[in-house]
Design an enzyme around this catalytic site. Structure first.
Site, PDB file in Angstrom:
ATOM      1  N   GLU A 145      34.242  39.144  48.713  1.00 41.57           N
ATOM      2  CA  GLU A 145      33.152  38.593  47.924  1.00 41.57           C
ATOM      3  C   GLU A 145      33.541  37.244  47.328  1.00 41.57           C
ATOM      4  O   GLU A 145      34.678  37.038  46.889  1.00 41.57           O
ATOM      5  CB  GLU A 145      32.732  39.587  46.838  1.00 41.57           C
ATOM      6  CG  GLU A 145      32.152  40.846  47.459  1.00 41.57           C
ATOM      7  CD  GLU A 145      31.605  41.849  46.453  1.00 41.57           C
ATOM      8  OE1 GLU A 145      30.777  42.673  46.866  1.00 41.57           O
ATOM      9  OE2 GLU A 145      32.001  41.812  45.272  1.00 41.57           O
TER      10      GLU A 145
ATOM     11  N   CYS B 207      45.228  47.237  38.660  1.00 45.27           N
ATOM     12  CA  CYS B 207      44.885  47.047  37.249  1.00 45.27           C
ATOM     13  C   CYS B 207      43.738  47.994  36.905  1.00 45.27           C
ATOM     14  O   CYS B 207      42.737  48.069  37.622  1.00 45.27           O
ATOM     15  CB  CYS B 207      44.488  45.599  36.990  1.00 45.27           C
ATOM     16  SG  CYS B 207      45.826  44.421  37.326  1.00 45.27           S
TER      17      CYS B 207
ATOM     18  N   GLY C 215      41.875  40.228  45.041  1.00 44.72           N
ATOM     19  CA  GLY C 215      43.265  40.078  45.432  1.00 44.72           C
ATOM     20  C   GLY C 215      44.115  39.328  44.426  1.00 44.72           C
ATOM     21  O   GLY C 215      43.612  38.682  43.506  1.00 44.72           O
ATOM     22  N   GLU C 216      45.421  39.435  44.605  1.00 45.22           N
ATOM     23  CA  GLU C 216      46.418  38.685  43.830  1.00 45.22           C
ATOM     24  C   GLU C 216      46.857  37.488  44.673  1.00 45.22           C
ATOM     25  O   GLU C 216      47.566  37.649  45.671  1.00 45.22           O
ATOM     26  CB  GLU C 216      47.612  39.583  43.490  1.00 45.22           C
ATOM     27  CG  GLU C 216      48.874  38.861  43.042  1.00 45.22           C
ATOM     28  CD  GLU C 216      48.676  37.931  41.861  1.00 45.22           C
ATOM     29  OE1 GLU C 216      49.025  36.742  41.992  1.00 45.22           O
ATOM     30  OE2 GLU C 216      48.176  38.385  40.807  1.00 45.22           O
TER      31      GLU C 216
ATOM     32  N   SER D 152      46.718  36.328  33.947  1.00 41.13           N
ATOM     33  CA  SER D 152      46.032  37.552  33.534  1.00 41.13           C
ATOM     34  C   SER D 152      46.997  38.354  32.672  1.00 41.13           C
ATOM     35  O   SER D 152      47.850  39.071  33.191  1.00 41.13           O
ATOM     36  CB  SER D 152      45.598  38.358  34.768  1.00 41.13           C
ATOM     37  OG  SER D 152      44.634  37.652  35.509  1.00 41.13           O
ATOM     38  N   LEU D 153      46.849  38.250  31.360  1.00 40.02           N
ATOM     39  CA  LEU D 153      47.788  38.884  30.439  1.00 40.02           C
ATOM     40  C   LEU D 153      47.253  40.224  29.941  1.00 40.02           C
ATOM     41  O   LEU D 153      47.843  41.271  30.159  1.00 40.02           O
ATOM     42  CB  LEU D 153      48.078  37.945  29.272  1.00 40.02           C
ATOM     43  CG  LEU D 153      49.235  38.348  28.367  1.00 40.02           C
ATOM     44  CD1 LEU D 153      50.534  38.480  29.140  1.00 40.02           C
ATOM     45  CD2 LEU D 153      49.383  37.333  27.231  1.00 40.02           C
TER      46      LEU D 153
ATOM     47  N   CYS E 120      33.424  39.117  36.022  1.00 37.63           N
ATOM     48  CA  CYS E 120      34.874  39.287  36.112  1.00 37.63           C
ATOM     49  C   CYS E 120      35.239  40.764  36.210  1.00 37.63           C
ATOM     50  O   CYS E 120      34.800  41.581  35.404  1.00 37.63           O
ATOM     51  CB  CYS E 120      35.534  38.674  34.879  1.00 37.63           C
ATOM     52  SG  CYS E 120      37.325  38.793  34.872  1.00 37.63           S
TER      53      CYS E 120
END
Length: 373
Positions: free
Chosen positions: A94, A118, A168-169, A222-223, A344
């Site tokens: 996407e 996550c 994805g990372e 991304s914390l 998000c």
């Protein structure tokens, strides 16, 4: 189109110039001509490239192609956001277009699914399949521009910003990510400023160190938690690379970068009564005191079968005010496209059957441990 043809979207400028010289026996400037047709004019038909000699056009038509992911479905939000499902092989990813008054941002995917799991992310709950190729990453930008307009159609750059915040990372696909980023910023590509191309990472420390040696782009992290205990509960990658290791790599990246104005964007999803107490805000402020930061607060976007809730506006406001009292620049991200599941953490796509998940996860863990070191 033939699977044996070379997809020119898989080459950054240096690689394309080498291909033209070594494989075609052509001068390197011919590659630049082709790039302008592809990325400035949105042309995928060699016969239409009128300033290229006919013999070269015919040769390219025989051995090469310009093939971006096809759009399977398009959804348009009431706020102007557009979400596309794009076909990559036999699966989908996407891509989201977010227009605003002064900019238009494209959110691009780097993998089919994600292995990091996550807990608050819909993509992460679906499993991991594979990395996207260079052409599948940059092709999302090309295909989106085909819909909203290339500069030659509009007289201006319609897509002004790209964020690698889709499925994805990104740093687990470094070898394909970096050439795609180069094409986004290359003058013969999409020509975006390095400050307008952002890579977001959940903390793959060796890969972040490597990224800083390869290319300079804006960085977002991304914390989502102010301490290791809580972060490990909601982001399993923290068990491999803890917060201090992560922030250390961020500081090293900033020391090499000109794209970030000396500070990183910290993304923090607010989960109702999980990580959004005032004490969490104070802890976060102390945690980041040695890492120049601006902080994006993202109220959680609920999705089915997820235990977390969206915090009230009052809780978001209190959290934000604590951080501002410490002197941080704080932005509460406005939710865009939530009526089409484009907000998000809501991107899913068409990913793998869960029966394949264990094998894929093991392969991805090996990549984290070995390939990036």
């Amino acid at each position: 189109m033939s699977e044996n043809k070379v997809n020119l979207l898989d080459f950054d400028r240096n690689a394309l110039r080498a291909f033209f010289a070594d494989e075609l026996g052509e001068k390197a400037f011919r590659a630049d001509q082709i790039m302008k047709w592809i990325y400035h004019f949105g042309c995928d038909d060699f016969s239409q490239m009128t300033n290229v000699n006919k013999a070269l056009r015919e040769k390219l038509a025989r051995i090469a192609e310009i093939r971006a992911p096809e759009i399977s479905t398009e959804q348009r939000s009431s706020d102007g956001t557009i979400k596309w499902a794009m076909r990559v092989g036999d699966q989908e990813v996407e891509t989201v277009y977010i227009p605003e008054a002064d900019r238009a941002t494209l959110c691009v995917s780097s993998q089919v699914g994600c292995a990091l799991e996550c807990k608050f992310c819909s993509t992460g709950q679906q499993g991991f399949n594979r990395n996207l190729t260079v052409s599948e990453i940059i092709g999302q930008v090309w295909r989106a521009a085909q819909v909203v307009g290339f500069p030659k159609d509009t007289g201006k750059r319609v897509i002004t910003n790209v964020v690698m915040m889709g499925m994805g990372e990104p740093l687990l696909n470094l070898s394909n990510l970096v050439p795609a980023l180069s094409l986004m910023m290359e003058d013969f590509g999409f020509g975006l400023s390095k400050r307008r191309v952002t890579v977001s990472t959940s903390g793959v420390v060796p890969a972040l160190d490597k990224l800083g040696d390869m290319i300079d782009v804006a960085l977002a992290i991304s914390l989502h938690a102010p301490n290791d205990k809580l972060r490990s509960e909601i982001m399993p990658i923290n068990d491999k690379y803890n917060i201090q290791e992560f922030l250390g790599s961020v500081q090293r990246y900033l020391s090499k970068s000109n794209a970030n104005h000396g500070r990183v964007t910290v993304e923090y999803v607010l989960l109702d009564h999980v990580n959004d107490d005032m004490e969490h805000a104070r802890e976060l402020a102390e945690l980041l005191k040695d890492t120049p930061s601006k902080i994006n607060l993202i109220p959680f976007n609920p999705f089915p079968s997820n235990p977390y809730g969206k915090p009230s506006n009052s809780r978001v406001d209190r959290f934000s005010k604590v951080l501002m009292e410490y002197g941080y620049t704080v932005i509460v991200r406005k939710t865009r496209g939530d009526d089409i599941d484009a907000a998000c953490g809501q991107l899913v796509g068409d990913v793998i059957d869960r029966t394949k998940r264990t094998m894929k996860k093991r392969m991805q863990e090996q990549e984290i441990s070995v390939k990036m070191l």
